[in-house]
Design an enzyme around this catalytic site. Structure first.
Site: not given
Ligand code: EPU
Length: 482
Positions: A22-23, A108, A132, A137-140, A336, A428
């Protein structure tokens, strides 16, 4: 909403083929936005997240369809309902560049359209993903990398708006740059995917230092290279990309899912069964197999031809021994699989120490495992697991994808019946998990949540009580963990 009803205690036996990852699939699907030529992706699992990504891409002008007609010609095993038909993607309309909050909040990983949209269309507007269940979970770092390629970054009504600089030809194009992308917690997988994808169409050379080394990044680089991108060093912390003017179509098979493989390995060990995994990416699982070996679990390749798609037999070869792990970016032990390993260590003879360094809050499974009789003490981002002789079935609540997997594993080994609610989290990331486990002999079934399961589960909770000092199940069945 569905629940799983699991009666533990049956050793798992048989074979299972590991699905595509999936990832890996999610950023590879987003890469279809980089070209107007067709992209075929094979072995993309049939999961809720994949369907969400397909819906998002459709809004952005890229159609995604399963090629069911290819099933027969490809000789896909008809008895394996988890083997998916190829996914055909084609971008035909390039006017929309907005990934709306309604979609982004469901998944996300929608953020991985940011780089491809910006690179190809010169502008990207993507709803800022919230936190989440596993943390903030930043996206900086994604934004830092794309800004280094020349993008202007603004926040507007909860959306991030990125605009590439104007070029001499009157359009917009990113410019190559030297970027350090490492962060406080190490490298970023989707951040690397975004910056690497964007740089393929930038003007000149981009060097990413501190890049994620995950096999899913290597897989993305393989697809992009097949599309005509020039990428060196994927799989190492330094990736160098020479920008090209355009990218073409490609036909690519996704790497197998190392997290699904690790989950089934732990299921085999926990139930004291023996399971053969095929299409298993052993080559990218060394930290996992080494940890399992230390715990007494034997993973024996039965075919040494291709360690990226190996066949291996998994069984518990001795008493289950405690382990100490700290999660790390690849090639370290993956976050994970932390929750699933914790389920295994619940039955080890002694104390294990599991430390989470990627998502320090990723411990929603701890309280629920405790309901099954586990003895766990959390101290910040570390959990001490004192092995018990027996776990005991109980009603429990899934909270995030991997926490749910950990509860399924614990339930397979527990005495009596466990009802796991909210399995949509599990859906998911694991395709038809209950069918795969049932095929290996597990007593597991899916049922709608409201069909009287609470009472049957309670009856079994009353039958057995844990030998450990763990708290007894509360009277409110399935109450959310607070
Ligand atoms: N981080 C930042 N800033 C950023 C991005 C990340 O500080 O801009 C931090 C994160 O908070 C975290 C660390 O960096 O502490 C690593 O996060 P990363 O960006 O690598 O996570 P991700 O790319 O968003 C992917 C997987 C996750 C997996 C992580 C870590 C996908 C779709 N998701 O997320 O998978 O846990 O890498 O390996 O690829 C799962 O499958 O259950 C799952 C959560």
């Amino acid at each position: 909403m569905d629940a799983f009803v699991i009666r533990g205690g049956t050793p798992l036996h048989g074979s299972i083929r590991i699905n595509g990852a999936k990832n890996a699939a999610l950023p590879l699907m987003a890469a279809a936005l980089l070209t107007d030529q067709p992209i075929t992706l094979r072995d993309v699992p049939n999961l809720v997240d994949i369907r969400n990504m397909s819906a998002l891409l459709a809004e952005l002008g890229c159609s995604c369809q399963r090629d069911e007609s290819a099933r027969q010609s490809l000789n896909l095993d008809p008895s394996d309902s988890r083997q998916s038909a190829p996914l055909l993607l084609r971008t035909t309309v390039e006017s929309a560049s907005h990934a709306r909050y309604d979609i982004v909040r469901t998944m996300r990983a929608s953020v991985c359209v940011l780089g491809p949209l910006l690179a190809r269309r010169g502008v990207a507007r993507v709803a800022m993903p919230g936190g989440c269940a596993i943390g903030d979970r930043p996206i900086d770092l994604h934004l830092k990398g794309l800004a280094a390629l020349g993008a202007a970054v603004e926040l507007d009504s909860g959306d991030i708006v990125l605009t590439a600089p104007a070029n001499k030809a009157g359009g917009r194009r990113l410019r190559g740059a030297r970027i350090f992308l490492g962060g406080r917690f190490g490298s970023t997988a989707l951040g690397t995917a975004n910056v690497m994808s964007a740089a393929t169409l930038a003007e000149g050379e981009t060097l990413i230092e501190g890049a994620a080394c995950e096999p899913e990044i290597v897989d993305l680089a393989a697809l992009l290279t097949q599309m005509g991108a020039q990428i060196q060093g994927a799989g190492t912390p330094r990736i160098v990309i020479q920008g090209v003017d355009s990218l073409a179509g490609a036909d690519h098979t996704i790497v197998p899912d190392r997290i699904e493989a690790g989950t089934f390995m732990i299921a085999a060990a926990l139930t004291q069964g023996e399971v053969t995994l095929s299409n298993c990416p052993l080559d990218s699982m060394m930290a996992v197999t080494e940890t399992l070996r230390q715990a007494g679990v034997e993973v024996t390749p039965t075919n040494r031809d291709d360690p990226t798609r190996a066949t291996c037999a998994v069984r518990l070869a001795s008493d289950l021994r405690p382990t100490q792990i700290t999660t790390q970016p690849h090639p370290g032990f993956p976050t994970d699989l932390q929750a699933q390993l914790m389920a295994l260590m619940c039955l080890a003879r002694g104390n294990s120490v599991l430390t989470e360094r990627i998502f320090p809050q990723r411990f929603l499974h701890v309280a629920e495992l405790t309901r099954l009789g586990a003895r766990l003490v959390r101290e910040g981002s570390t959990v001490i697991v004192s092995g018990v002789d027996q776990l005991v079935g109980a009603p429990v609540m899934a909270s995030d994808l991997r926490a749910s997997a950990s509860l399924v594993l614990a339930a397979l080994a527990a005495k009596g019946e466990t009802v796991l609610r909210r399995v949509y989290h599990l859906d998911r990331g694991y395709e038809k998990m209950e069918q795969a486990l049932a095929a290996l002999g597990a007593d597991i079934r899916r049922t709608p949540e409201n069909q009287g399961i609470a009472f049957s589960a309670l009856a079994h909770v009353g039958d057995y009580m844990p030998q450990s000092k763990s708290p007894q199940p509360p009277s409110s069945v399935g109450a959310p963990v607070t």
